[in-house]
Design a protein around this motif. Structure first.
Motif, mmCIF file in Angstrom:
data_model
loop_
_atom_site.group_PDB
_atom_site.id
_atom_site.type_symbol
_atom_site.label_atom_id
_atom_site.label_comp_id
_atom_site.label_asym_id
_atom_site.label_seq_id
_atom_site.Cartn_x
_atom_site.Cartn_y
_atom_site.Cartn_z
ATOM 1 N N LYS A 182 0.854 -1.190 0.000
ATOM 2 C CA LYS A 182 0.000 0.000 0.000
ATOM 3 C C LYS A 182 0.890 1.240 0.000
ATOM 4 N N SER A 183 0.448 2.254 -0.705
ATOM 5 C CA SER A 183 1.186 3.521 -0.693
ATOM 6 C C SER A 183 0.186 4.671 -0.573
ATOM 7 N N VAL A 184 0.623 5.757 -0.002
ATOM 8 C CA VAL A 184 -0.232 6.933 0.166
ATOM 9 C C VAL A 184 0.320 8.051 -0.713
ATOM 10 N N VAL A 185 -0.552 8.630 -1.531
ATOM 11 C CA VAL A 185 -0.159 9.745 -2.388
ATOM 12 C C VAL A 185 -0.774 11.012 -1.807
ATOM 13 N N VAL A 186 0.069 11.988 -1.508
ATOM 14 C CA VAL A 186 -0.410 13.257 -0.950
ATOM 15 C C VAL A 186 -0.321 14.326 -2.034
ATOM 16 N N SER A 187 -1.486 14.865 -2.419
ATOM 17 C CA SER A 187 -1.522 15.934 -3.408
ATOM 18 C C SER A 187 -1.800 17.250 -2.682
ATOM 19 N N LEU A 188 -0.911 18.196 -2.844
ATOM 20 C CA LEU A 188 -1.064 19.479 -2.148
ATOM 21 C C LEU A 188 -1.868 20.455 -2.996
ATOM 22 N N ASN A 189 -2.664 21.264 -2.333
ATOM 23 C CA ASN A 189 -3.482 22.290 -3.001
ATOM 24 C C ASN A 189 -2.612 23.535 -3.194
ATOM 25 N N ASP A 190 -2.275 23.801 -4.456
ATOM 26 C CA ASP A 190 -1.384 24.948 -4.759
ATOM 27 C C ASP A 190 -1.932 26.263 -4.262
ATOM 28 N N LYS A 191 -3.264 26.463 -4.369
ATOM 29 C CA LYS A 191 -3.874 27.744 -3.957
ATOM 30 C C LYS A 191 -3.722 27.967 -2.465
ATOM 31 N N LYS A 192 -3.970 26.902 -1.679
ATOM 32 C CA LYS A 192 -3.860 27.028 -0.225
ATOM 33 C C LYS A 192 -2.402 27.223 0.200
ATOM 34 N N ILE A 193 -1.480 26.592 -0.549
ATOM 35 C CA ILE A 193 -0.048 26.765 -0.243
ATOM 36 C C ILE A 193 0.366 28.221 -0.480
ATOM 37 N N ASP A 194 -0.126 28.778 -1.597
ATOM 38 C CA ASP A 194 0.185 30.175 -1.915
ATOM 39 C C ASP A 194 -0.383 31.105 -0.830
#
Length: 194
Positions: A182-194
């Motif tokens: 099993k693997s976990v993929v974390v996708s970050l929200n560019d707008k919230k990071i900005d």
């Protein structure tokens, strides 16, 4: 007899001949390759592809059939047979007698690489195995456990089956096919990071 008279008259010649025969025998013995199972090239190849969580029908339509259709066109292939099961498929290729299997493996590998993009994302890289006399020293075991999904089965094989088998007398090494992590993929929200 003639041999005795010759031996008495020409002892040096007989001695040289005996030494030459012994020397040839020793050279032959040193160069002789002992092999109870001589290397014989069998015209068969097996391809195994895993598809975690898929039932046999899904495996057949999305994995087995495309692989069969793709590899059936490889030069020298005589027959294609397959088995579709839950989580994996097995495709057997039979080649015409006299086919160069080293060259055939390269072609099969190339076809599978081209096919990879059209297979479901969860399908692992197919494994290619050439059938040879060396495989007589191998044992292939399929592991299934009622109520276990592919992830639980992977953990069970890794923590219970492999350690138990590795302790048995005569087992040199164990390799596995179809294990899934099993693997976990974390996708970050560019707008919230900005």
């Amino acid at each position: 007899g003639l041999l005795e008279r010759f031996s008495v008259k020409k002892p040096f010649t007989v001695l040289v001949a005996v030494i030459a025969i012994i020397a040839l025998g020793l050279v032959s013995l040193v160069k002789l390759k002992m092999d109870l199972l001589p290397e014989i090239s069998l015209p068969y190849m097996i391809i195994i592809a895993t598809y975690p969580g898929a039932d046999p029908q899904k495996v057949e339509s999305l994995v087995t059939d495309p692989i069969e259709n793709s590899l059936g066109t490889v030069n020298g292939v005589k027959n294609v047979n397959s088995t579709s099961s839950a989580n994996y498929c097995l495709v057997q290729l039979e080649f015409e007698d006299g086919t160069d299997l080293d060259s055939a493996i390269v072609k099969v590998s190339g076809q599978l690489n081209q096919l990879k993009d059209s297979l479901p994302e969860e399908v692992g890289t197919p494994t290619i195995m050439e059938i040879s006399m060396d495989m007589i020293a191998n044992m292939y075991i399929a592991v299934e456990r009622e109520g276990y999904d592919i992830y639980q089965l992977t953990d069970f094989v890794d923590s219970d089956v492999i350690p138990q088998l590795s302790r048995q007398e005569g087992v040199a090494s164990i390799s596995t096919i179809g294990m899934v992590d099993k693997s976990v993929v974390v996708s970050l929200n560019d707008k919230k990071i900005d």
